[in-house]
Design a protein around this motif. Structure first.
Motif, PDB file in Angstrom:
ATOM      1  N   ASN A 229     -18.097  46.310  -6.522  1.00  0.00           N
ATOM      2  CA  ASN A 229     -19.363  47.309  -6.467  1.00  0.00           C
ATOM      3  C   ASN A 229     -19.201  48.037  -7.929  1.00  0.00           C
ATOM      4  O   ASN A 229     -19.499  49.221  -7.785  1.00  0.00           O
ATOM      5  N   MET A 230     -18.770  47.255  -8.746  1.00  0.00           N
ATOM      6  CA  MET A 230     -18.853  47.967 -10.508  1.00  0.00           C
ATOM      7  C   MET A 230     -17.622  49.024 -10.394  1.00  0.00           C
ATOM      8  O   MET A 230     -17.982  49.807 -11.128  1.00  0.00           O
ATOM      9  N   GLU A 231     -16.874  49.005  -9.476  1.00  0.00           N
ATOM     10  CA  GLU A 231     -15.809  50.092  -9.565  1.00  0.00           C
ATOM     11  C   GLU A 231     -14.610  49.837 -10.099  1.00  0.00           C
ATOM     12  O   GLU A 231     -13.704  50.242 -10.921  1.00  0.00           O
ATOM     13  N   TYR A 232     -14.040  48.376  -9.607  1.00  0.00           N
ATOM     14  CA  TYR A 232     -12.637  48.002 -10.291  1.00  0.00           C
ATOM     15  C   TYR A 232     -13.052  46.514 -10.074  1.00  0.00           C
ATOM     16  O   TYR A 232     -13.497  45.809  -9.347  1.00  0.00           O
ATOM     17  N   VAL A 233     -11.799  45.745 -10.909  1.00  0.00           N
ATOM     18  CA  VAL A 233     -11.669  44.444 -10.961  1.00  0.00           C
ATOM     19  C   VAL A 233     -10.445  43.832 -10.350  1.00  0.00           C
ATOM     20  O   VAL A 233      -9.573  44.707 -10.503  1.00  0.00           O
ATOM     21  N   THR A 234     -10.617  43.014  -9.308  1.00  0.00           N
ATOM     22  CA  THR A 234      -9.214  41.963  -9.229  1.00  0.00           C
ATOM     23  C   THR A 234      -9.650  40.671  -9.421  1.00  0.00           C
ATOM     24  O   THR A 234     -10.667  40.148  -9.457  1.00  0.00           O
ATOM     25  N   CYS A 235      -8.551  39.997  -9.976  1.00  0.00           N
ATOM     26  CA  CYS A 235      -8.528  38.603 -10.181  1.00  0.00           C
ATOM     27  C   CYS A 235      -7.477  37.956  -9.247  1.00  0.00           C
ATOM     28  O   CYS A 235      -6.403  38.527  -9.235  1.00  0.00           O
ATOM     29  N   ASN A 236      -7.801  36.714  -8.736  1.00  0.00           N
ATOM     30  CA  ASN A 236      -6.750  36.032  -7.791  1.00  0.00           C
ATOM     31  C   ASN A 236      -6.737  34.776  -8.430  1.00  0.00           C
ATOM     32  O   ASN A 236      -7.693  34.136  -8.862  1.00  0.00           O
ATOM     33  N   TRP A 237      -5.774  34.154  -7.999  1.00  0.00           N
ATOM     34  CA  TRP A 237      -5.575  32.645  -8.237  1.00  0.00           C
ATOM     35  C   TRP A 237      -4.569  31.903  -7.080  1.00  0.00           C
ATOM     36  O   TRP A 237      -3.948  32.445  -6.240  1.00  0.00           O
ATOM     37  N   LYS A 238      -4.588  30.550  -7.108  1.00  0.00           N
ATOM     38  CA  LYS A 238      -3.789  29.766  -6.252  1.00  0.00           C
ATOM     39  C   LYS A 238      -2.890  28.864  -6.973  1.00  0.00           C
ATOM     40  O   LYS A 238      -3.045  28.649  -8.261  1.00  0.00           O
ATOM     41  N   ARG A 239      -1.639  28.789  -6.475  1.00  0.00           N
ATOM     42  CA  ARG A 239      -0.747  28.046  -7.086  1.00  0.00           C
ATOM     43  C   ARG A 239      -1.201  26.496  -6.863  1.00  0.00           C
ATOM     44  O   ARG A 239      -1.792  25.979  -6.024  1.00  0.00           O
ATOM     45  N   SER A 240      -0.663  25.667  -7.996  1.00  0.00           N
ATOM     46  CA  SER A 240      -0.828  24.213  -7.760  1.00  0.00           C
ATOM     47  C   SER A 240       0.317  23.626  -7.011  1.00  0.00           C
ATOM     48  O   SER A 240       1.231  24.307  -6.839  1.00  0.00           O
ATOM     49  N   SER A 241       0.131  22.505  -6.305  1.00  0.00           N
ATOM     50  CA  SER A 241       1.219  21.965  -5.688  1.00  0.00           C
ATOM     51  C   SER A 241       2.463  21.701  -6.503  1.00  0.00           C
ATOM     52  O   SER A 241       3.442  21.526  -6.038  1.00  0.00           O
ATOM     53  N   LYS A 242       2.445  21.332  -7.604  1.00  0.00           N
ATOM     54  CA  LYS A 242       3.419  20.768  -8.421  1.00  0.00           C
ATOM     55  C   LYS A 242       4.315  22.132  -9.077  1.00  0.00           C
ATOM     56  O   LYS A 242       5.026  21.902  -9.727  1.00  0.00           O
ATOM     57  N   MET A 243       3.911  23.328  -8.916  1.00  0.00           N
ATOM     58  CA  MET A 243       4.350  24.483  -9.329  1.00  0.00           C
ATOM     59  C   MET A 243       5.624  24.449  -8.678  1.00  0.00           C
ATOM     60  O   MET A 243       5.957  24.878  -7.332  1.00  0.00           O
TER      61      MET A 243
END
Ligand SMILES: *[C@@H]1O[C@H](CO)[C@@H](O)[C@H](O)[C@H]1NC(C)=O
Ligand SMILES: *[C@@H]1O[C@H](CO)[C@@H](O)[C@H](O)[C@H]1NC(C)=O
Ligand SMILES: *[C@@H]1O[C@H](CO)[C@@H](O)[C@H](O)[C@H]1NC(C)=O
Length: 399
Positions: free
Chosen positions: A145-159
């Motif tokens: 809602n143009m109020e705050y940013v979140t960034c997400n990611w996923k792990r790779s299987s080889k990690m």
């Protein structure tokens, strides 16, 4: 008069020479091309010097044509500048390729613009890149809602399970690269970054890097550059207002979510599902720019509608849909009644409950009393019987 091309002006040949010289001047490419990484996650500074042969030719304006391989667009990008430096964003996981030409004009070339036939070039291999297959996946940033940013990611299987990941970011308003202010953690693993309280600029490139280390070595980093106004997810509409013109039309209205998203930037999608008497469902999707819509309704049909929104193409290049609002149905018992009537309904309901409770209590008390009395009567009776049994004389005395 000194002359780059080694010709002497001759008045008679002036006109002829003007064009001829322009074509045959030999202009050298720039020198000392250097690419510097200031630690800004791929924002690299490119610097060069004019060719030695032109250093004292101040009467001849020099320009440069810079070309670099734009890994985001997968093609060469070119710019012309009279400066001797330029900054551009590169993906540090890929090869950096830069070329510069000299452009000369003015009296040295009789006014025409001449480009050096050759260029000066620098090709940089990506720096040490980490263990193959360990880069994170599906890096997604959302501007809620143009109020705050979140960034997400996923792990790779080889990690490796013990790998430690970190997020860094940089934009032009920052002197140096910063680390994520608050990681989002799930099962003791970093899965994202919460930028609430951090003022990230819109309409400005922001570069994010997720890298990390593990006992087996460095993780392969990823770099992403984006502008947050292209990642807006508007707030969910909480409630649809429904008015009916009985038997013909359904008038829908809803409020634009409060917050920084300008109302003119939103586009709405309404999903109407209609259930007929035969139980058949039809689904209809409608796009609109206004927070209102009129739908036809038919007898013996039940319609349920819900709405969601996104940024329109005039305000952003990309978008996320908001979540759907809860559905509102017509006809429906309660939610289609105006609020005042709903309140009356609740009042009646409360009264009914109160009356029933009171009645039930009365019955209980009455039943209780009755039970006690009958017990007392029985007791008394049994006392008498015992007395009479033991002492018949009492009975004779007529008590
Ligand atoms: C440029 O001119 C300066 C003096 O004006 C001289 O010392 C220098 O050597 C010249 N450079 C070239 C490349 O001709
Ligand atoms: C252009 O410059 C490169 C070095 O930067 C050189 O190897 C090449 O021979 C030059 N080509 C011409 C046509 O001068
Ligand atoms: C991750 O990137 C940051 C910022 O460029 C750097 O300071 C840090 O050393 C990197 N960490 C690893 C493990 O490569």
């Amino acid at each position: 008069m000194a002359n780059t091309c080694g010709f002497t002006n001759q008045a008679t040949l002036m006109l002829l020479l003007l064009s001829w010289r322009g074509m045959h001047c030999k202009v050298d490419p720039p020198e000392d091309l250097v690419i510097t990484d200031l630690g800004h996650l791929g924002q690299l500074e490119i610097k060069w010097s004019p060719p030695a042969s032109l250093i004292n030719k101040t009467e001849c304006p020099q320009q440069y044509q810079l070309e670099y391989f734009n890994t985001y667009k997968n093609r060469w990008t070119g710019i012309r500048t009279s400066e001797r430096s330029y900054s551009a964003q590169f993906d540090l996981m890929k090869e950096v390729k830069v070329r510069v030409y000299t452009l000369l004009s003015g009296p040295c070339t009789s006014g025409s613009l001449v480009k050096s036939t050759n260029y000066t070039e620098v090709i940089q291999k990506p720096p040490a890149t980490g263990v193959e297959g360990t880069a994170i996946k599906e890096f997604i940033c959302v501007y809620h809602n143009m109020e705050y940013v979140t960034c997400n990611w996923k792990r790779s299987s080889k990690m490796p399970a013990t790998a430690e990941q970190n997020l860094y970011y940089w934009h032009k308003g920052l002197e140096q690269t910063e680390e994520c202010p608050k990681y989002i953690i799930s099962n003791n693993i970093k899965i994202g970054c919460d930028f609430s309280g951090i003022n990230l600029p819109d309409f400005s490139d922001i570069t994010f890097c997720v890298n990390g280390s593990s006992p087996e070595g460095r993780l392969k980093p990823i770099y992403t550059t984006l502008q947050i106004q292209n990642h807006v997810k508007p707030q969910t509409v909480e409630k649809l207002d429904l008015q009916t013109d009985p038997g013909t039309e359904l008038e829908l209205q809803w409020k634009s979510p409060a917050g920084r998203v300008p109302a003119h930037c939103l586009e709405w999608e309404i999903e109407a599902s209609r259930e007929g008497l035969d139980g058949k469902n039809t689904l209809q999707q409608i796009l609109t720019d206004e927070p209102e819509l009129t739908l036809p309704i038919h007898d013996n049909e039940r319609s349920c509608v819900r709405v969601r929104s996104k940024m329109n193409k005039y305000c952003a290049d990309k978008y996320f849909w908001s979540d759907w609002s809860p559905p509102t149905c017509y006809p429906e018992m309660k939610s289609t009644l105006p609020e005042a009537e709903q309140d009356m309904v609740s009042v009646y309901a409360y009264m009914a409950v109160a009356i029933i409770t009171t009645l039930a209590l009365c019955v209980c008390v009455w039943a209780g009393l009755k039970a006690r009395r009958s017990r007392e009567v029985k007791k008394l009776n049994s006392v008498f019987t015992t007395l009479l049994d033991k002492n018949p004389a009492v009975a004779d005395r007529g008590i």
